[in-house]
Design a protein around this motif. Sequence first.
Motif, PDB file in Angstrom:
ATOM      1  N   ARG A  20       1.061  -1.000   0.492  1.00 38.03           N
ATOM      2  CA  ARG A  20       0.074   0.200  -0.140  1.00 38.03           C
ATOM      3  C   ARG A  20       0.713   1.101  -0.073  1.00 38.03           C
ATOM      4  NH1 ARG A  20      -5.302   1.659  -1.353  1.00 38.03           N
ATOM      5  NH2 ARG A  20      -5.861   3.386   0.274  1.00 38.03           N
ATOM      6  N   ILE A  21       0.704   1.722  -0.966  1.00 38.22           N
ATOM      7  CA  ILE A  21       1.390   3.101  -0.997  1.00 38.22           C
ATOM      8  C   ILE A  21       0.071   4.467  -0.843  1.00 38.22           C
ATOM      9  CG2 ILE A  21       3.535   2.379  -2.045  1.00 38.22           C
ATOM     10  CD1 ILE A  21       2.350   3.907  -4.975  1.00 38.22           C
ATOM     11  N   CYS A  22       1.167   5.739  -0.930  1.00 40.11           N
ATOM     12  CA  CYS A  22       0.639   6.885  -0.964  1.00 40.11           C
ATOM     13  C   CYS A  22       1.433   7.914  -1.529  1.00 40.11           C
ATOM     14  CB  CYS A  22       0.486   7.712   0.397  1.00 40.11           C
ATOM     15  SG  CYS A  22      -0.803   9.168   0.673  1.00 40.11           S
ATOM     16  N   LEU A  23       0.524   8.793  -2.333  1.00 41.48           N
ATOM     17  CA  LEU A  23       1.627   9.289  -3.602  1.00 41.48           C
ATOM     18  C   LEU A  23       1.993  10.895  -2.350  1.00 41.48           C
ATOM     19  CD1 LEU A  23       2.383   9.228  -6.124  1.00 41.48           C
ATOM     20  CD2 LEU A  23       0.313   9.953  -7.269  1.00 41.48           C
ATOM     21  N   SER A  34      -1.966  14.554  -5.409  1.00 42.84           N
ATOM     22  CA  SER A  34      -1.132  14.050  -4.064  1.00 42.84           C
ATOM     23  C   SER A  34      -2.297  13.466  -3.345  1.00 42.84           C
ATOM     24  CB  SER A  34      -0.864  15.218  -3.863  1.00 42.84           C
ATOM     25  OG  SER A  34       0.486  15.767  -4.631  1.00 42.84           O
ATOM     26  N   GLY A  35      -1.424  12.575  -2.322  1.00 42.37           N
ATOM     27  CA  GLY A  35      -2.819  12.384  -1.621  1.00 42.37           C
ATOM     28  C   GLY A  35      -3.543  10.972  -1.714  1.00 42.37           C
ATOM     29  N   THR A  36      -3.220  10.702  -2.636  1.00 43.18           N
ATOM     30  CA  THR A  36      -4.510   9.758  -3.122  1.00 43.18           C
ATOM     31  C   THR A  36      -3.374   8.084  -2.921  1.00 43.18           C
ATOM     32  OG1 THR A  36      -4.801  10.795  -5.434  1.00 43.18           O
ATOM     33  CG2 THR A  36      -5.301   8.308  -5.282  1.00 43.18           C
ATOM     34  N   CYS A  37      -4.061   7.089  -1.932  1.00 39.19           N
ATOM     35  CA  CYS A  37      -3.343   6.129  -1.910  1.00 39.19           C
ATOM     36  C   CYS A  37      -3.608   5.111  -3.286  1.00 39.19           C
ATOM     37  CB  CYS A  37      -3.658   5.485  -0.794  1.00 39.19           C
ATOM     38  SG  CYS A  37      -3.406   6.776   0.623  1.00 39.19           S
ATOM     39  N   GLY A  38      -2.921   3.878  -3.262  1.00 38.08           N
ATOM     40  CA  GLY A  38      -2.880   2.603  -3.937  1.00 38.08           C
ATOM     41  C   GLY A  38      -2.238   2.330  -3.236  1.00 38.08           C
ATOM     42  N   TRP A  39      -2.392   0.346  -4.210  1.00 38.13           N
ATOM     43  CA  TRP A  39      -1.977  -1.104  -3.905  1.00 38.13           C
ATOM     44  C   TRP A  39      -0.455  -1.339  -5.477  1.00 38.13           C
ATOM     45  CZ3 TRP A  39      -3.215  -2.996   0.440  1.00 38.13           C
ATOM     46  CH2 TRP A  39      -3.850  -2.741   0.760  1.00 38.13           C
ATOM     47  N   VAL A  40      -0.078  -1.045  -4.850  1.00 37.31           N
ATOM     48  CA  VAL A  40       1.420  -1.794  -5.932  1.00 37.31           C
ATOM     49  C   VAL A  40       1.156  -3.248  -6.926  1.00 37.31           C
ATOM     50  CG1 VAL A  40       3.320  -2.707  -6.356  1.00 37.31           C
ATOM     51  CG2 VAL A  40       3.604  -0.675  -4.709  1.00 37.31           C
ATOM     52  N   GLN A  41       0.519  -3.218  -8.353  1.00 42.48           N
ATOM     53  CA  GLN A  41       0.806  -4.772  -8.735  1.00 42.48           C
ATOM     54  C   GLN A  41       1.394  -5.090  -9.116  1.00 42.48           C
ATOM     55  OE1 GLN A  41      -2.471  -2.709 -11.541  1.00 42.48           O
ATOM     56  NE2 GLN A  41      -3.447  -4.279 -10.565  1.00 42.48           N
ATOM     57  N   ARG A  57      -7.642   4.906 -10.987  1.00 36.35           N
ATOM     58  CA  ARG A  57      -6.820   4.806 -12.077  1.00 36.35           C
ATOM     59  C   ARG A  57      -5.479   3.957 -11.426  1.00 36.35           C
ATOM     60  NH1 ARG A  57      -5.085  10.705 -13.205  1.00 36.35           N
ATOM     61  NH2 ARG A  57      -3.765   9.636 -14.020  1.00 36.35           N
ATOM     62  N   MET A  58      -5.421   3.319 -12.981  1.00 38.63           N
ATOM     63  CA  MET A  58      -4.189   2.743 -12.708  1.00 38.63           C
ATOM     64  C   MET A  58      -2.569   3.258 -13.547  1.00 38.63           C
ATOM     65  SD  MET A  58      -6.233  -0.501 -13.445  1.00 38.63           S
ATOM     66  CE  MET A  58      -4.576  -2.014 -13.235  1.00 38.63           C
ATOM     67  N   LEU A  59      -1.234   3.968 -12.703  1.00 41.59           N
ATOM     68  CA  LEU A  59      -0.630   4.006 -13.745  1.00 41.59           C
ATOM     69  C   LEU A  59       0.658   3.646 -12.769  1.00 41.59           C
ATOM     70  CD1 LEU A  59      -0.444   6.360 -15.170  1.00 41.59           C
ATOM     71  CD2 LEU A  59      -0.039   8.296 -13.914  1.00 41.59           C
ATOM     72  N   GLY A  60       1.861   3.977 -13.464  1.00 42.52           N
ATOM     73  CA  GLY A  60       2.666   3.388 -13.067  1.00 42.52           C
ATOM     74  C   GLY A  60       4.004   4.089 -12.555  1.00 42.52           C
ATOM     75  N   VAL A  61       3.937   4.128 -11.285  1.00 37.72           N
ATOM     76  CA  VAL A  61       4.812   5.619 -10.480  1.00 37.72           C
ATOM     77  C   VAL A  61       6.433   4.840 -10.588  1.00 37.72           C
ATOM     78  CG1 VAL A  61       5.168   6.002  -7.849  1.00 37.72           C
ATOM     79  CG2 VAL A  61       3.216   5.001  -8.689  1.00 37.72           C
ATOM     80  N   LYS A  67       7.485  10.526  -6.478  1.00 35.41           N
ATOM     81  CA  LYS A  67       7.794  11.174  -4.242  1.00 35.41           C
ATOM     82  C   LYS A  67       6.064   9.752  -3.768  1.00 35.41           C
ATOM     83  CE  LYS A  67      11.453  13.854  -5.025  1.00 35.41           C
ATOM     84  NZ  LYS A  67      12.109  12.800  -5.847  1.00 35.41           N
ATOM     85  N   PHE A  68       6.460   9.336  -3.474  1.00 37.72           N
ATOM     86  CA  PHE A  68       5.809   7.902  -2.398  1.00 37.72           C
ATOM     87  C   PHE A  68       6.025   7.758  -1.343  1.00 37.72           C
ATOM     88  CE2 PHE A  68       7.591   5.501  -5.554  1.00 37.72           C
ATOM     89  CZ  PHE A  68       7.907   4.517  -4.619  1.00 37.72           C
ATOM     90  N   HIS A  69       5.182   7.460  -0.850  1.00 44.58           N
ATOM     91  CA  HIS A  69       5.292   6.228   0.634  1.00 44.58           C
ATOM     92  C   HIS A  69       5.149   4.953   0.723  1.00 44.58           C
ATOM     93  CE1 HIS A  69       2.383   9.113   2.125  1.00 44.58           C
ATOM     94  NE2 HIS A  69       2.066   8.206   3.455  1.00 44.58           N
TER      95      HIS A  69
END
Length: 95
Positions: A20-23, A34-41, A57-61, A67-69
């Motif tokens: 789980r990450i937060c952008l 910014s502040g949107t959270c998501g799951w690494v696939q 949304r689905m996008l590459g980080v 920047k994310f955590h």
Amino acid sequence: MVYNEKKVELLRQRYPEGTRICLDHMEDLCPVESGTCGWVQFVDDAGTLHCKFDNGRMLGVIPVVDKFHIIEQEQTEEIMETENAEEFEELNMSM
């Protein structure tokens, strides 16, 4: 940015599927907010983290560029409990 095989493997270990990450900030023409959270696939061979975000949304980080955590397991469970409570409340209100 392209990483060598060793760096890509380290990224895969650090960000396995389901992390789980937060952008915090994304460098993109049409960035995820910014502040949107998501799951690494998955992490591809170039070292890009492919994520599914909570806004659909689905996008590459790209590490280093974007920047994310990581959101720790404890925080993830709290978020999921809050989301489940909100869904339950909405369901009850629609009846």
